[in-house]
Design a protein around this motif. Structure first.
Motif, mmCIF file in Angstrom:
data_model
loop_
_atom_site.group_PDB
_atom_site.id
_atom_site.type_symbol
_atom_site.label_atom_id
_atom_site.label_comp_id
_atom_site.label_asym_id
_atom_site.label_seq_id
_atom_site.Cartn_x
_atom_site.Cartn_y
_atom_site.Cartn_z
ATOM 1 N N GLU A 70 7.955 -4.626 11.611
ATOM 2 C CA GLU A 70 6.677 -3.545 11.759
ATOM 3 C C GLU A 70 6.218 -3.076 10.293
ATOM 4 O O GLU A 70 4.728 -3.247 10.032
ATOM 5 N N LEU A 71 7.072 -2.863 9.403
ATOM 6 C CA LEU A 71 6.646 -2.244 8.250
ATOM 7 C C LEU A 71 5.889 -3.153 7.201
ATOM 8 O O LEU A 71 5.045 -3.092 6.652
ATOM 9 N N ARG A 72 6.570 -4.653 7.358
ATOM 10 C CA ARG A 72 5.757 -5.526 6.137
ATOM 11 C C ARG A 72 4.279 -5.781 6.599
ATOM 12 O O ARG A 72 3.693 -6.128 5.503
ATOM 13 N N HIS A 73 3.818 -5.592 7.603
ATOM 14 C CA HIS A 73 2.508 -5.892 8.165
ATOM 15 C C HIS A 73 1.510 -4.458 7.916
ATOM 16 O O HIS A 73 0.372 -4.616 8.052
ATOM 17 N N ARG A 74 1.937 -3.344 7.633
ATOM 18 C CA ARG A 74 1.211 -2.279 7.547
ATOM 19 C C ARG A 74 1.416 -1.398 6.348
ATOM 20 O O ARG A 74 0.202 -0.570 5.965
ATOM 21 N N ALA A 75 2.432 -1.418 5.585
ATOM 22 C CA ALA A 75 2.637 -0.611 4.424
ATOM 23 C C ALA A 75 3.447 -0.990 3.360
ATOM 24 O O ALA A 75 4.373 -1.889 3.702
ATOM 25 N N ARG B 75 9.981 4.794 12.296
ATOM 26 C CA ARG B 75 8.999 3.926 13.715
ATOM 27 C C ARG B 75 7.555 4.764 13.748
ATOM 28 O O ARG B 75 6.496 4.205 13.671
ATOM 29 N N ASN B 76 7.798 5.886 13.876
ATOM 30 C CA ASN B 76 6.399 6.724 14.059
ATOM 31 C C ASN B 76 5.676 6.648 12.972
ATOM 32 O O ASN B 76 4.329 6.674 12.900
ATOM 33 N N ALA B 77 6.147 6.967 11.647
ATOM 34 C CA ALA B 77 5.502 6.940 10.544
ATOM 35 C C ALA B 77 5.021 5.369 10.484
ATOM 36 O O ALA B 77 3.754 5.574 9.825
ATOM 37 N N VAL B 78 5.661 4.560 10.673
ATOM 38 C CA VAL B 78 4.940 2.926 10.336
ATOM 39 C C VAL B 78 3.654 2.920 11.259
ATOM 40 O O VAL B 78 2.692 2.313 11.088
ATOM 41 N N GLN B 79 4.090 3.269 12.638
ATOM 42 C CA GLN B 79 2.919 3.161 13.646
ATOM 43 C C GLN B 79 1.745 4.066 13.514
ATOM 44 O O GLN B 79 0.515 3.671 13.863
ATOM 45 N N ALA B 80 1.715 4.920 12.778
ATOM 46 C CA ALA B 80 0.605 6.012 12.250
ATOM 47 C C ALA B 80 -0.182 5.378 11.315
ATOM 48 O O ALA B 80 -1.200 5.848 11.040
ATOM 49 N N MET B 81 0.132 4.221 10.633
ATOM 50 C CA MET B 81 -0.671 3.582 9.621
ATOM 51 C C MET B 81 -1.188 2.565 10.175
ATOM 52 O O MET B 81 -0.473 1.537 10.638
ATOM 53 N N SER B 82 -2.523 2.198 9.976
ATOM 54 C CA SER B 82 -3.213 0.999 10.418
ATOM 55 C C SER B 82 -3.082 -0.323 9.570
ATOM 56 O O SER B 82 -2.904 -0.237 8.239
ATOM 57 N N GLU C 196 13.362 13.006 3.623
ATOM 58 C CA GLU C 196 11.695 13.171 3.726
ATOM 59 C C GLU C 196 11.395 11.937 4.032
ATOM 60 O O GLU C 196 11.427 10.625 3.624
ATOM 61 N N VAL C 197 10.580 11.774 5.452
ATOM 62 C CA VAL C 197 9.743 10.641 5.518
ATOM 63 C C VAL C 197 8.241 10.853 5.678
ATOM 64 O O VAL C 197 7.883 11.381 6.291
ATOM 65 N N GLN C 198 7.463 10.176 4.529
ATOM 66 C CA GLN C 198 6.338 10.384 4.450
ATOM 67 C C GLN C 198 5.283 9.253 4.468
ATOM 68 O O GLN C 198 5.653 8.353 3.881
ATOM 69 N N ASP C 199 4.222 9.225 5.476
ATOM 70 C CA ASP C 199 3.306 8.278 5.504
ATOM 71 C C ASP C 199 1.923 8.678 4.875
ATOM 72 O O ASP C 199 1.674 9.743 4.733
ATOM 73 N N THR C 200 0.976 7.683 4.941
ATOM 74 C CA THR C 200 -0.357 7.632 4.355
ATOM 75 C C THR C 200 -1.240 7.523 5.580
ATOM 76 O O THR C 200 -2.386 7.208 5.314
ATOM 77 N N GLY C 201 -0.756 7.877 6.926
ATOM 78 C CA GLY C 201 -1.632 7.602 7.832
ATOM 79 C C GLY C 201 -2.800 8.390 8.082
ATOM 80 O O GLY C 201 -3.136 9.068 7.020
ATOM 81 N N MET C 202 -3.436 8.676 9.225
ATOM 82 C CA MET C 202 -4.673 9.167 9.509
ATOM 83 C C MET C 202 -4.274 10.926 9.690
ATOM 84 O O MET C 202 -5.207 11.740 9.800
ATOM 85 N N GLY C 203 -3.026 11.140 9.886
ATOM 86 C CA GLY C 203 -2.625 12.781 9.897
ATOM 87 C C GLY C 203 -2.789 13.256 11.280
ATOM 88 O O GLY C 203 -3.314 12.474 12.348
#
Length: 728
Positions: free
Chosen positions: A589-594, A622-629, A653-660
């Protein structure tokens, strides 16, 4: 050890919500305490009926009562003082109407009356008796009678056409006097009203001294109160509490009053050389000196340097400036510290060749100065109160807000009557509150405010205290969450136990059926049977059922995880390898999103269970990956970091740049069954939280809308055993 004297209980008539009455009552109690040497506690009765009930049941020492109550209780009282107004201790009532709709007693039939209160002498009882004596019973005379609570409201009802006649007290039965009283209540509108009849006089309202008080104390208080207006102590403003200029003792014989303490008062005319042209005091003495031979002598010589120096300096400064002046100073007189206020006024010469003179007035203000401290304390309460306090009018217009209110609600002036605080207070007042009902609550900017609303009558409006109860609400929410989690844990344990066995044989049977169906399909195809194609559909349905049962098994395991007690025996778990494995599971999932950024610093092992800790990491990633479009894949970043905290703990720490997430979602992130995803059970993060806390760690989340989310896992480092391995 001496037992302190019980306080004198002094009960006043209802204050009608006016702040000034509360302040005056407090100051009056302080003055009486100071004079009597015994505590005097002033209370404000909620109603005239409540005050009378306290008198009847003998639970009050001193009471400010209506004229009717004073007359009724005088036979069994130690003393009754009547209020003096305009030099009289009795008064009349005047019936008034609109000037453009004049009335007489003969034309009252069928009109509407606006009275003050059932127990108000001038506002109801006195005019009602007056009409009865003239054959005009109010019940038969008026088409409508209403009580409005205050003179102002009753008079306004007549001015606004809601009533035709009202009544007001008057010291003299003549129009000009009535107009003065009308102006006090309705201002310039008094010209639109006119009196058309006057009642007989009645003794004034006053003070009732009950038999609970000793005769000596009654004598002392009677002496204080009857000399309050003329003893020069500067306490006359306290009489404003009773709208009175003094008191007079009723005709019933009383113990002789105690002589009041003489308070110094001095007036003098000084020439250009500060010599006394005239000097006067009530007693002929001041500052411990005989002043009867003062004329022609310098003021400093007459009074002595200690008292005279300050007055001479004041007189000279006033003469040189030509505008007068004022000074307060302290003196030791007869081994007692006293405070004095002196005022100097320059007078023009009476002849062309004469010199200007200086008028000097000196008053002993010691007692007033003592009371000023209480006045400042009371007056500063709204200003210095740490919680917000506002007062609004009937329409929600802001009359007053203390600094704390402006600080807490910066938009208070801008939004005015539409501010949520004002709207909530008005809604509460309109609806009325049942006994024991919780106060209204307002939530603004993430803070909870508990409102205390009380009505004001003169001027009409509401006083609102706002108390910040955010911390209390947070504790209540945590307790509620803990109770609900405990209940859910018990339910999960029971449900998991009951579902586990049926699920086990369901999965076994579905697996067996699929295997047998596959074997049957192979045999049919070998024989070229026509049913071989139909078996494909049945096999697909069985596969979906098996997938659903597997998912249900996962939910049951998550439910049981919520209720599972912490493991008593932990293994040593290396965190970084587990994270690497978890990342490999979400790589598809990650390679297609971030883009992935890793910052793995060396960390000590933790005590736990590989499967459970790995489950947490997979869920968070998985939650962090799915939070990013996928649409923002070029700019999206998943950052995973490990480091050792200041106390040796392991931090992931697991940090994403999703919509928050908005604050309301963030606050419920770890609640069981809460999710913003339609197909989610809402158990993933709650189970992860339960696992981490069972290992003695913490799981927290930080998020900003449009920026992203950071989930942080903190786990205690494993304790090393003597062999160098963790605990088994």
């Amino acid at each position: 050890m001496t037992t302190p004297a019980a306080p004198i209980r002094f009960l006043l008539t209802p204050p009608l919500g006016e702040v000034k009455e509360h302040v005056r009552a407090e100051l009056f109690s302080r003055a009486l305490t100071q004079k009597l040497g015994r505590p005097v506690v002033v209370e404000l009765a909620p109603s005239f009926e409540a005050l009378e009930r306290e008198l009847v049941e003998g639970r009050v020492d001193l009471a400010w009562a209506t004229a009717e109550q004073c007359t009724a209780f005088e036979p069994q009282a130690r003393a009754v003082l009547r209020a003096v107004r305009s030099g009289l201790w009795y008064y009349h009532a005047a019936l008034v109407c609109r000037a453009d709709a004049p009335l007489t007693l003969q034309t009252l039939k069928g009109t509407r009356a606006a009275w003050v209160a059932p127990r108000s002498t001038g506002g109801h009882l006195l005019p009602a008796r007056h009409l009865m004596a003239r054959g005009l019973p109010p019940a038969d005379t008026f088409s409508e009678q209403r009580f409005h609570g205050t003179y102002r409201k009753a008079l306004l009802a007549v001015l606004e056409g809601k009533a035709d006649v009202a009544s007001i007290y008057s010291s003299h039965p003549e129009e000009n006097t009535v107009r003065a009283y009308l102006a006090e209540h309705v201002g310039a509108e008094e010209r639109k009203l006119i009196p058309f009849d006057f009642t007989e006089p009645t003794p004034a309202d006053g003070l009732i001294f009950t038999m609970r008080m000793a005769e000596a104390e009654v004598a002392a208080l009677v002496s204080v109160l009857t000399t309050l207006a003329g003893n020069g102590a500067g306490l006359e403003p306290l009489l404003g509490l009773f709208d009175s200029e003094g008191f007079v003792l009723s005709s019933k014989p009383r113990p002789p009053p105690r002589t009041a303490r003489r308070v110094e008062y001095l007036a003098a005319d000084l020439d250009a050389r500060e010599r006394c042209m005239r000097l006067w005091t009530p007693t002929g003495t001041a500052f411990g000196r005989d002043l009867r031979q003062a004329e022609g002598r310098p003021l400093e010589e007459v009074l002595g340097p200690e008292a005279g120096d300050a007055l001479v300096a004041l007189a000279r400064a006033a003469r040189h400036s030509g505008v007068g002046g004022r000074v307060e100073y302290r003196l030791e007189v007869e081994d007692e510290t006293r405070w004095y206020a002196a005022e100097a006024t320059v007078r023009a010469p009476t002849t062309e060749t004469g010199s200007p003179t200086t008028a000097l007035l000196v008053r002993d203000v010691t007692e007033l100065r003592v009371l000023e401290e209480e006045l400042y304390r009371l007056a500063s309460f709204p200003l210095l109160h740490p919680e917000p306090l506002i007062e609004v009018g009937p329409g929600g217009g802001l009359h007053y807000a203390n600094p704390a209110a402006h600080l807490a609600f910066p938009d208070l002036l801008v939004r005015g009557a539409r501010h949520p605080l004002v709207e909530a207070a008005q809604a509460w007042a309109r609806r009325g509150a049942a006994v024991g009902e919780s106060p209204p609550m307002v939530q603004l900017g993430g803070r909870h405010w508990e409102l205390s609303v009380s009505p004001l009558v003169e001027p009409e409006g509401l006083r609102v205290f706002a108390k910040n109860v955010t911390a209390r609400k947070q504790v209540e929410a945590q307790l509620f969450k803990a109770d609900r989690t405990a209940a859910l844990g018990s339910l999960a344990a029971a449900v998991g136990h009951e579902m586990n066995n049926p699920l086990a044989y369901m999965l076994a049977n579905l697996g067996f059926a699929r295997e047998e169906l596959a074997r049957l399909k192979a045999a049919l195809r070998k024989e070229g049977h026509a049913l071989a194609g139909d078996v494909d559909d049945v096999e697909e349905a069985l596969s979906e059922s098996l997938e659903g049962a597997d998912r249900l098994k996962g939910i049951v395991q998550d439910l049981r995880m919520l209720s599972r007690a912490p493991l008593e025996h932990h293994e040593t778990v290396e965190v970084v390898p587990l994270l690497e494995h978890a990342l490999s599971l979400v790589q598809g999932e990650l390679r297609h999103r971030a883009r992935l950024e890793k910052d793995f610093r060396p960390v000590p092992p933790v005590a736990g269970d590989d499967a459970r800790v790995g489950q947490v990491f997979v869920k968070l990633l998985r939650n962090a990956v799915q939070a990013m479009s996928e649409l923002d894949a070029p700019r999206n970043v998943l950052r995973v970091a490990t480091y050792t905290g200041p106390a040796g703990e392991v931090v992931v720490e697991v940090q994403d740049t999703g919509m928050g997430m908005p604050p309301e979602v963030l606050a419920r992130l770890f609640e069981p069954f809460f999710s913003t995803k339609p197909a989610s059970t809402g158990l993933g993060l709650s189970v992860s939280h339960a696992i981490v806390t069972s290992l003695g760690g913490t799981l927290r989340a930080e998020s900003r809308e449009g920026v992203g989310t950071t989930l942080t896992v903190i786990l205690p480092a494993a304790l090393s055993s003597p062999s160098g391995r963790g605990t088994e």
